[in-house]
Design a protein around this motif. Structure first.
Motif, short mmCIF file in Angstrom:
data_model
loop_
_atom_site.label_atom_id
_atom_site.label_comp_id
_atom_site.label_asym_id
_atom_site.label_seq_id
_atom_site.Cartn_x
_atom_site.Cartn_y
_atom_site.Cartn_z
N VAL A 126 0.84 -1.21 0.00
CA VAL A 126 0.00 0.00 0.00
C VAL A 126 0.87 1.25 0.00
O VAL A 126 0.63 2.20 -0.76
CB VAL A 126 -0.95 0.00 1.21
CG1 VAL A 126 -1.65 1.35 1.34
CG2 VAL A 126 -1.97 -1.12 1.10
N ASN A 127 1.89 1.26 0.84
CA ASN A 127 2.74 2.45 0.93
C ASN A 127 3.53 2.68 -0.37
O ASN A 127 3.66 3.83 -0.83
CB ASN A 127 3.71 2.31 2.10
CG ASN A 127 3.01 2.44 3.44
OD1 ASN A 127 1.99 3.12 3.56
ND2 ASN A 127 3.55 1.80 4.47
N ASN A 128 4.04 1.61 -0.96
CA ASN A 128 4.83 1.76 -2.18
C ASN A 128 3.99 2.22 -3.37
O ASN A 128 4.49 2.93 -4.25
CB ASN A 128 5.54 0.44 -2.52
CG ASN A 128 6.62 0.08 -1.53
OD1 ASN A 128 7.17 0.95 -0.85
ND2 ASN A 128 6.94 -1.20 -1.43
N SER A 129 2.73 1.83 -3.39
CA SER A 129 1.85 2.19 -4.50
C SER A 129 0.97 3.38 -4.18
O SER A 129 0.24 3.86 -5.06
CB SER A 129 0.96 1.00 -4.86
OG SER A 129 0.06 0.71 -3.80
N ALA A 130 1.03 3.87 -2.94
CA ALA A 130 0.11 4.92 -2.47
C ALA A 130 -1.34 4.50 -2.72
O ALA A 130 -2.22 5.34 -2.95
CB ALA A 130 0.40 6.26 -3.13
N ALA A 131 -1.59 3.19 -2.69
CA ALA A 131 -2.92 2.63 -2.91
C ALA A 131 -3.51 3.05 -4.26
O ALA A 131 -4.72 3.02 -4.46
CB ALA A 131 -3.86 3.01 -1.77
N GLY A 132 -2.65 3.47 -5.18
CA GLY A 132 -3.10 3.86 -6.51
C GLY A 132 -3.75 5.23 -6.58
O GLY A 132 -4.36 5.57 -7.60
N ILE A 133 -3.62 6.03 -5.53
CA ILE A 133 -4.38 7.28 -5.49
C ILE A 133 -3.93 8.29 -6.54
O ILE A 133 -4.73 9.08 -7.05
CB ILE A 133 -4.30 7.91 -4.08
CG1 ILE A 133 -5.45 8.91 -3.90
CG2 ILE A 133 -2.95 8.57 -3.82
CD1 ILE A 133 -5.68 9.35 -2.47
N TRP A 134 -2.65 8.25 -6.92
CA TRP A 134 -2.17 9.24 -7.88
C TRP A 134 -2.73 9.01 -9.28
O TRP A 134 -2.70 9.91 -10.12
CB TRP A 134 -0.65 9.25 -7.92
CG TRP A 134 -0.04 9.56 -6.59
CD1 TRP A 134 0.75 8.75 -5.83
CD2 TRP A 134 -0.21 10.77 -5.84
NE1 TRP A 134 1.10 9.37 -4.66
CE2 TRP A 134 0.52 10.62 -4.63
CE3 TRP A 134 -0.89 11.96 -6.05
CZ2 TRP A 134 0.59 11.60 -3.66
CZ3 TRP A 134 -0.84 12.95 -5.08
CH2 TRP A 134 -0.11 12.77 -3.91
N ARG A 135 -3.27 7.82 -9.53
CA ARG A 135 -3.84 7.53 -10.85
C ARG A 135 -5.30 7.96 -10.96
O ARG A 135 -5.88 7.92 -12.06
CB ARG A 135 -3.75 6.03 -11.15
CG ARG A 135 -2.33 5.50 -11.21
CD ARG A 135 -2.30 4.11 -11.84
NE ARG A 135 -3.10 3.15 -11.08
CZ ARG A 135 -2.64 2.41 -10.07
NH1 ARG A 135 -1.37 2.54 -9.69
NH2 ARG A 135 -3.41 1.56 -9.45
N VAL A 136 -5.91 8.36 -9.85
CA VAL A 136 -7.35 8.67 -9.88
C VAL A 136 -7.65 10.09 -9.43
O VAL A 136 -8.77 10.40 -9.04
CB VAL A 136 -8.14 7.65 -9.03
CG1 VAL A 136 -8.04 6.26 -9.64
CG2 VAL A 136 -7.67 7.63 -7.58
N ILE A 137 -6.64 10.97 -9.47
CA ILE A 137 -6.88 12.36 -9.10
C ILE A 137 -7.83 13.00 -10.11
O ILE A 137 -7.54 13.02 -11.31
CB ILE A 137 -5.56 13.15 -9.05
CG1 ILE A 137 -4.60 12.53 -8.02
CG2 ILE A 137 -5.82 14.61 -8.72
CD1 ILE A 137 -5.05 12.62 -6.60
N PRO A 138 -8.97 13.55 -9.68
CA PRO A 138 -9.93 14.12 -10.62
C PRO A 138 -9.55 15.54 -11.04
O PRO A 138 -8.78 16.21 -10.37
CB PRO A 138 -11.23 14.12 -9.82
CG PRO A 138 -10.76 14.35 -8.41
CD PRO A 138 -9.45 13.60 -8.29
N GLU A 139 -10.12 15.97 -12.14
CA GLU A 139 -10.00 17.35 -12.58
C GLU A 139 -11.33 18.07 -12.38
O GLU A 139 -12.39 17.44 -12.42
CB GLU A 139 -9.59 17.41 -14.06
CG GLU A 139 -8.20 16.86 -14.33
CD GLU A 139 -7.81 17.04 -15.78
OE1 GLU A 139 -8.66 17.53 -16.56
OE2 GLU A 139 -6.67 16.69 -16.14
N PRO A 140 -11.29 19.37 -12.15
CA PRO A 140 -12.55 20.11 -12.07
C PRO A 140 -13.27 20.03 -13.41
O PRO A 140 -12.64 19.91 -14.46
CB PRO A 140 -12.11 21.54 -11.77
CG PRO A 140 -10.70 21.44 -11.30
CD PRO A 140 -10.12 20.24 -11.97
N GLY A 141 -14.61 20.07 -13.39
CA GLY A 141 -15.35 20.09 -14.65
C GLY A 141 -16.69 19.40 -14.60
O GLY A 141 -17.72 20.03 -14.87
#
Length: 257
Positions: A126-141
């Motif tokens: 989990v720590n090494n992958s940051a639980a995948g959070i950086w791949r799902v950052i949303p954009e405004p819109g």
């Protein structure tokens, strides 16, 4: 709001509550580490530094400390997993609602082990992958399709998305602040340091990366420390901001009806 969408929003709200509870458990685990710390250490830290260091070493080797530390590490990993799943689910639900598509059949689930198991290999994953959070950052819109621009709930979702974008920028930028350095024989005291000169024929970014790989010494220049700290703050805040985004999306969808 039809029954399918109502169930989806309720499920998303439940994910947000799970993430909030997981974050609260992290705070409880931190408090437990503080609670088991021997009271006399605070006095020794000033009166007898050598004895303080010995007592701290004894404390951190104790079974109670090891158990509390394992509990904290496990709680942090679980919280990250829930935060990442919440953010992914909130982004998915918001986009589908804004596009006028049917509610999703199911929401993304946190990748957690069954029961209370939190082995080290899973925590490290989990720590090494940051639980995948950086791949799902949303954009405004997408939120702008669900209300007027001056709607406070629409504005809140957009603001939370911008804060998450700042976290992503901080995460990507942190490594760019480091530079390799070497002794500076021209310094007045003979003990100065200077950045390693750029390599001829390479661009600034590539030269810096090559120098960092070749050098054993690196630093963040004093002139960029404030930027570096802000990037670190933004990157670390992604977990709290994920929960803020999830709450804002739930509130907006509930208001849409």
């Amino acid at each position: 709001m039809n029954r399918s969408w109502q169930s989806t929003v309720d499920a998303l709200a439940d994910r947000a509550e799970q993430a909030a509870r997981s974050s609260a458990r992290v705070s409880e685990a931190k408090d437990e580490l503080v609670r088991i710390r021997p009271a006399h250490l605070a006095e020794l830290s000033e009166s007898d530094p050598a004895a303080y260091r010995r007592q701290v070493e004894i404390h951190v080797r104790s079974g109670g400390f090891a158990q509390a530390q394992r509990a904290l590490l496990g709680a942090v990993a679980l919280s990250k997993a829930h935060d990442a799943a919440l953010l992914k689910a909130a982004g998915l639900v918001l986009r589908r609602r804004a596009d006028g598509r049917p509610a999703p059949r199911r929401l993304p689930s946190p990748r957690v082990l069954p029961g209370e198991a939190t082995p080290k290999w899973w925590i490290d994953s989990v720590n090494n992958s940051a639980a995948g959070i950086w791949r799902v950052i949303p954009e405004p819109g997408p939120e702008s399709m669900l209300g007027a621009r001056d709607d406070l709930l629409v504005q809140d979702v957009a603001q939370q998305a911008r804060r998450l974008q700042a976290s992503l920028t901080g995460h990507r930028a942190r490594g760019s602040y480091y530079e390799a350095y070497e002794p500076d024989p021209a310094a007045a005291d003979g003990h100065g340091i200077r950045p390693v000169p750029a390599l001829p024929g390479l661009g600034e970014r590539v030269s810096r990366q090559v120098n960092l790989m070749r050098s054993q010494s690196m630093r963040v220049p004093a002139s960029r420390l404030d930027e570096f700290r802000q990037a670190g703050h933004d990157a670390f805040a992604v977990w709290e901001r994920a929960r803020g985004y999830g709450d804002a999306v739930v509130a907006l969808l509930r208001s849409v009806g």
